[in-house]
Motif scaffolding. Structure first.
Motif, PDB file in Angstrom:
ATOM      1  N   LEU A 228      45.384  34.744  41.140  1.00 43.04           N
ATOM      2  CA  LEU A 228      44.605  34.206  40.124  1.00 43.04           C
ATOM      3  C   LEU A 228      45.115  33.784  38.742  1.00 43.04           C
ATOM      4  O   LEU A 228      46.311  34.505  38.455  1.00 43.04           O
ATOM      5  N   GLY A 229      44.843  32.754  38.006  1.00 44.59           N
ATOM      6  CA  GLY A 229      45.610  32.563  36.694  1.00 44.59           C
ATOM      7  C   GLY A 229      45.243  33.545  35.774  1.00 44.59           C
ATOM      8  O   GLY A 229      46.083  33.584  34.690  1.00 44.59           O
ATOM      9  N   GLN A 230      44.096  34.125  35.673  1.00 43.84           N
ATOM     10  CA  GLN A 230      43.919  35.298  34.655  1.00 43.84           C
ATOM     11  C   GLN A 230      43.528  36.478  35.529  1.00 43.84           C
ATOM     12  O   GLN A 230      42.361  37.011  35.302  1.00 43.84           O
TER      13      GLN A 230
ATOM     14  N   ARG B  11      41.083  39.405  34.228  1.00 42.36           N
ATOM     15  CA  ARG B  11      39.843  39.117  34.163  1.00 42.36           C
ATOM     16  C   ARG B  11      39.181  39.175  35.531  1.00 42.36           C
ATOM     17  O   ARG B  11      37.884  38.600  35.581  1.00 42.36           O
TER      18      ARG B  11
ATOM     19  N   ASN C 132      35.421  39.843  36.089  1.00 46.11           N
ATOM     20  CA  ASN C 132      34.369  39.135  35.749  1.00 46.11           C
ATOM     21  C   ASN C 132      33.483  38.714  36.972  1.00 46.11           C
ATOM     22  O   ASN C 132      32.276  38.426  36.936  1.00 46.11           O
TER      23      ASN C 132
ATOM     24  N   TYR D 144      29.476  39.462  36.263  1.00 44.96           N
ATOM     25  CA  TYR D 144      28.750  38.272  36.362  1.00 44.96           C
ATOM     26  C   TYR D 144      28.386  37.963  37.767  1.00 44.96           C
ATOM     27  O   TYR D 144      28.967  36.843  38.034  1.00 44.96           O
TER      28      TYR D 144
ATOM     29  N   THR E 211      27.674  36.492  40.712  1.00 43.27           N
ATOM     30  CA  THR E 211      27.211  35.285  41.378  1.00 43.27           C
ATOM     31  C   THR E 211      26.674  35.011  42.821  1.00 43.27           C
ATOM     32  O   THR E 211      27.682  34.360  43.409  1.00 43.27           O
TER      33      THR E 211
ATOM     34  N   SER F 101      28.035  31.995  44.702  1.00 45.65           N
ATOM     35  CA  SER F 101      29.549  31.577  45.133  1.00 45.65           C
ATOM     36  C   SER F 101      29.949  32.448  46.400  1.00 45.65           C
ATOM     37  O   SER F 101      29.632  33.773  46.418  1.00 45.65           O
TER      38      SER F 101
ATOM     39  N   ILE G 292      32.808  33.395  47.057  1.00 44.81           N
ATOM     40  CA  ILE G 292      34.001  34.134  46.867  1.00 44.81           C
ATOM     41  C   ILE G 292      33.198  35.572  46.256  1.00 44.81           C
ATOM     42  O   ILE G 292      33.871  36.644  46.551  1.00 44.81           O
ATOM     43  N   PHE G 293      32.086  35.589  45.611  1.00 44.88           N
ATOM     44  CA  PHE G 293      31.578  36.589  45.274  1.00 44.88           C
ATOM     45  C   PHE G 293      31.109  37.591  46.434  1.00 44.88           C
ATOM     46  O   PHE G 293      31.499  38.946  46.632  1.00 44.88           O
TER      47      PHE G 293
ATOM     48  N   CYS H 218      31.784  28.538  41.325  1.00 43.88           N
ATOM     49  CA  CYS H 218      32.295  29.798  40.577  1.00 43.88           C
ATOM     50  C   CYS H 218      31.827  30.793  40.676  1.00 43.88           C
ATOM     51  O   CYS H 218      30.506  31.065  40.395  1.00 43.88           O
ATOM     52  N   PRO H 219      32.680  31.932  40.924  1.00 47.62           N
ATOM     53  CA  PRO H 219      32.226  33.234  41.065  1.00 47.62           C
ATOM     54  C   PRO H 219      31.826  34.067  39.906  1.00 47.62           C
ATOM     55  O   PRO H 219      31.509  35.249  39.796  1.00 47.62           O
ATOM     56  N   THR H 220      32.054  33.203  38.633  1.00 47.28           N
ATOM     57  CA  THR H 220      31.996  33.972  37.407  1.00 47.28           C
ATOM     58  C   THR H 220      30.855  33.342  36.442  1.00 47.28           C
ATOM     59  O   THR H 220      30.895  33.774  35.294  1.00 47.28           O
ATOM     60  N   GLN H 221      30.431  32.153  37.067  1.00 40.76           N
ATOM     61  CA  GLN H 221      29.565  31.222  36.246  1.00 40.76           C
ATOM     62  C   GLN H 221      30.386  30.875  34.668  1.00 40.76           C
ATOM     63  O   GLN H 221      29.632  30.672  33.794  1.00 40.76           O
TER      64      GLN H 221
ATOM     65  N   TYR I 124      36.379  28.752  28.843  1.00 37.52           N
ATOM     66  CA  TYR I 124      37.811  28.905  28.969  1.00 37.52           C
ATOM     67  C   TYR I 124      37.985  30.541  28.936  1.00 37.52           C
ATOM     68  O   TYR I 124      39.082  30.963  29.404  1.00 37.52           O
ATOM     69  N   HIS I 125      36.968  31.336  28.354  1.00 34.00           N
ATOM     70  CA  HIS I 125      37.321  32.735  28.296  1.00 34.00           C
ATOM     71  C   HIS I 125      36.681  33.849  29.361  1.00 34.00           C
ATOM     72  O   HIS I 125      37.302  34.828  29.446  1.00 34.00           O
ATOM     73  N   ARG I 126      35.958  32.939  30.248  1.00 38.17           N
ATOM     74  CA  ARG I 126      35.299  33.586  31.271  1.00 38.17           C
ATOM     75  C   ARG I 126      36.167  33.363  32.623  1.00 38.17           C
ATOM     76  O   ARG I 126      36.172  34.079  33.680  1.00 38.17           O
ATOM     77  N   CYS I 127      36.722  32.143  32.739  1.00 39.35           N
ATOM     78  CA  CYS I 127      37.450  31.744  33.659  1.00 39.35           C
ATOM     79  C   CYS I 127      38.619  32.795  34.285  1.00 39.35           C
ATOM     80  O   CYS I 127      39.346  32.855  33.499  1.00 39.35           O
ATOM     81  N   ILE I 128      38.594  33.003  35.598  1.00 43.10           N
ATOM     82  CA  ILE I 128      39.510  33.834  35.986  1.00 43.10           C
ATOM     83  C   ILE I 128      40.731  33.105  36.863  1.00 43.10           C
ATOM     84  O   ILE I 128      41.695  33.688  37.239  1.00 43.10           O
ATOM     85  N   GLY I 129      40.562  31.824  36.899  1.00 39.13           N
ATOM     86  CA  GLY I 129      41.670  31.023  37.377  1.00 39.13           C
ATOM     87  C   GLY I 129      41.702  30.984  38.945  1.00 39.13           C
ATOM     88  O   GLY I 129      42.805  30.846  39.300  1.00 39.13           O
TER      89      GLY I 129
ATOM     90  N   GLY J 237      46.456  29.629  32.736  1.00 41.56           N
ATOM     91  CA  GLY J 237      45.503  30.225  33.818  1.00 41.56           C
ATOM     92  C   GLY J 237      44.253  30.011  33.968  1.00 41.56           C
ATOM     93  O   GLY J 237      43.414  30.823  34.404  1.00 41.56           O
ATOM     94  N   VAL J 238      43.635  29.103  33.086  1.00 42.72           N
ATOM     95  CA  VAL J 238      42.297  28.775  33.040  1.00 42.72           C
ATOM     96  C   VAL J 238      42.205  27.166  33.428  1.00 42.72           C
ATOM     97  O   VAL J 238      43.080  26.386  33.283  1.00 42.72           O
TER      98      VAL J 238
END
Lengths: 384, 254
Positions: free
Chosen positions: A107-109, A112, A115, A119, A121, A124, A126-127, B129-132, B146-151, B188-189
């Motif tokens: 993961l890049g972040q 997080r 998330n 959230y 989803t 997806s 991956i969820f 996208c797993p986080t919308q 860009y703040h929710r993206c987990i990359g 990372g995003v």
């Protein structure tokens, strides 16, 4: 019960400290990745998944393969599997943890990651993969630990364990199917866009996982005074043989459809993988090593006299394990991205840091499995 | 009222379950944002047209690209593997791999084509996208948080147009002049073209459209009566990889 992890011979402590050392190296490399970003890897705009996702996919397979022991034992009442059942379940626990860790380091972040839960989803894949992997991890922890606890107390395992085992069988199929769906549902990547991907994943999982199980059992027999039972090992070896043959057969099916139909986009990816494309041959030696190892292993495993020689059996299992790791690791992920949707070829080579992180995660798995199996040995030796 | 421990736990569990059931139901029954499309659009549908005969991308013109990348703080990392791009140019056959006209005489085959996010009406990136963190607005813009993206880069794998870039490292040192009106990104995003939604809300045209002196880029609402609609419905045009069912909303006029 767990006190036995603190008692061991010189070889045991050497193994433990070696694994901790490799984990430390991996952690140091990961700190660098944490600070700089995924730029420390060989990944790129065109090849955006690589070694981490390759290992993730591979270990989901190893985790799922525990059913190859659970099914005969719980559903067909094959008593000879009793002694190695726990190895399968603890191997599944370890492989699940490794798969999850490989997703995390990719993961890049990473901070997080929750998330995905915050959230949720359902659209997806991956969820769903997170959901099924977590539950499968839990199921195998319960299955393994409760059975071991019963053995420790010299009582029969509780009756509710069998229904849990049956759920875990269905669940094992689901984790690998959902993992295949991550790739197989993408219209953008013709290399993965095949309904055969999930069956291919399952077949190769049922080869690689049991092969690893045999290697572990043989290792524990030689160095840990553990008796897996020759009869059970031979049965597992037969499972490996069938599964490798089916894996290779599935690969040939893909190759036929792609090359006979001559559909250009589908063909380009397989061409890159098998023969190289436009003077780029990055994966060619790897995939042919994989195919050669699989063929060699098939010969060694189908001839009974060879298979029953435990040295040859170990060699064949190692060949299967390496072969599948290449085939459904880099051989699966990287050609999906080469050529890119715009027809560019950007090759991918993992960097040293990326490799160190990967080795670190493997070592973490090695440590967890060693400790779990040490408890098993402790319990079994206590009985004598 | 007598409640022993066991029935209390049962009731509590039931209560918790009921509390969780409502959001879960909402989640499953969420109305789909997708509409029936292709053909005259009902309601607001933002789209872009690229007039290939007017565009001079092949002659070294990069006005639109420069404008886009400067207003959006797109870094210039200087390394093709870590490249970040929202709007760029490729060969005709890269943009349209299925438009192979064996003996075409027109100079089209050798031309350069501007490519960007197609703001698909059926966007595969949004689905995966797993986080919308990426979603489709009612007016059709495919957005990025860009703040929710987990990359996880699943959207990059799902995009058939290579329209998405990932911040492999902190991009800020590689931005020449930081444009204060638009956020910079963290490492990372994922990021991509946003049809200049921040400018649209100020009543401005997208930066690329404004920067083009040849009038090759047209942007607007795609419904009968608008200039864009008349242009697209009267002239032969191509869209990229329509066979994948993504319903891209960037139209290339020939």
């Amino acid at each position: 019960m767990i006190e036995s992890i603190f008692r061991g011979g010189k070889r045991y402590w050497l193994l433990i400290s070696g694994l901790i050392l490799l984990m430390a190296a991996g952690l140091a490399a990961y700190l660098e990745q944490w600070n700089i970003g995924l730029a420390v890897t060989g990944l790129s705009r065109d090849v955006s998944w690589g070694l981490y996702l390759a290992n993730f996919t591979f270990f989901v397979g190893v985790a799922a393969s525990a059913v190859m022991i659970v099914i005969p034992y719980y559903l067909h009442n094959s008593k000879e599997f009793r002694r190695i059942l726990i190895l399968g379940e603890f191997m599944a626990v370890t492989a699940c943890l490794l798969a999850i860790t490989f997703i995390l380091v990719d993961l890049g972040q990473p901070a997080r990651v929750f998330n995905i839960i915050l959230y949720p989803t359902p659209g997806s894949v991956i969820f769903w993969d997170v959901v099924v992997l977590s539950v499968y991890l839990l199921l195998n922890m319960v299955l393994g630990w409760v059975a071991l606890d019963a053995e420790y107390k010299e009582t029969a395992p509780p009756a509710w364990l069998k229904p849990v085992a049956i759920v875990s069988v269905v669940w094992a199929i689901s984790i690998h199917t959902v993992t295949a769906f991550i790739y197989a549902g993408l219209a953008a990547r013709s290399f993965w866009l095949t309904a055969l991907l999930a069956p291919r994943f399952l077949a190769s999982a049922f080869a690689s996982g049991p092969a690893l199980l045999i290697l572990i059992a043989l290792g524990m027999k030689k160095w840990g005074g553990f008796d897996p039972g020759d009869q059970s090992l031979d049965k597992v070896a037969k499972i490996v043989a069938y599964a490798v043959i089916i894996t290779l057969f599935f690969l040939l099916l893909e190759i036929f459809t792609v090359f006979y139909s001559q559909e250009p986009d589908a063909m380009a990816h397989f061409q890159y993988l098998l023969f190289g494309l436009d003077n780029h041959y990055g994966l060619v030696p790897w995939i042919w090593t994989s195919i050669t190892l699989a063929c060699a292993a098939i010969i060694l495993l189908v001839i009974p006299s060879m298979r029953k020689n435990q040295l040859i059996l170990a060699l064949a299992c190692a060949a299967v394990f390496i072969s599948i790791w290449i085939d459904k690791g880099l051989g699966l992920i990287v050609p999906g991205f080469i050529p890119s949707p715009l027809g560019d070829i950007t090759e991918y080579t993992p960097t040293l840091l990326e490799t160190l992180i990967t080795i670190g995660v493997w070592s973490m798995g090695g440590l967890i499995l060693t400790l779990l199996l040490k408890v098993v040995l402790g319990v079994r030796q206590g009985q004598r | 009222m007598n409640i022993d421990r066991r029935s209390f736990i049962k009731l509590a569990a039931l209560g918790l379950f009921a509390m969780a059931a409502k959001p879960a139901l909402d989640l499953i029954s969420r109305p789909s944002a997708a509409r029936a499309l292709d053909g005259p659009f009902a309601g607001k549908r933002l789209a872009m047209a690229v007039d290939l005969s007017a565009c001079t991308a092949g002659d070294g013109c990069v006005d639109c690209i420069a404008a886009c990348h400067s207003v959006h703080n797109v870094p210039n990392i200087g390394n093709i593997k870590e490249e970040i791009k929202w709007l760029w140019e490729v060969d005709y056959k890269q943009a349209f791999p299925d438009q192979e006209n064996g003996f075409a005489r027109e100079p089209l085959q050798d031309s350069r084509v501007l490519v960007l996010c197609n703001h698909c009406d059926n966007p595969p990136c949004v689905k995966v996208c797993p986080t919308q963190a990426t979603w489709k607005r009612d007016d059709g813009i495919v957005m990025m948080d860009y703040h929710r993206c987990i990359g996880c880069r699943y959207c990059m794998a799902a995009c058939p147009y290579g329209s998405r870039s990932f911040n492999w490292r902190d991009p800020r040192p590689y931005i020449q002049t930081i444009e204060e009106s638009y956020p910079t990104r963290t490492r990372g995003v994922v990021e991509k073209c946003n049809f200049c939604e921040e400018r649209l809300s100020d009543g401005l045209q997208p930066a690329c459209v404004e920067a083009c002196s040849k009038g090759a880029l047209k942007f607007g609402d795609l419904k009968p009566g608008t200039e864009l609609y008349e242009l697209i419905s009267s002239q032969f045009n191509l869209r990229r990889k329509t066979e994948l069912g993504t319903r891209p909303q960037v139209y290339y006029l020939l």
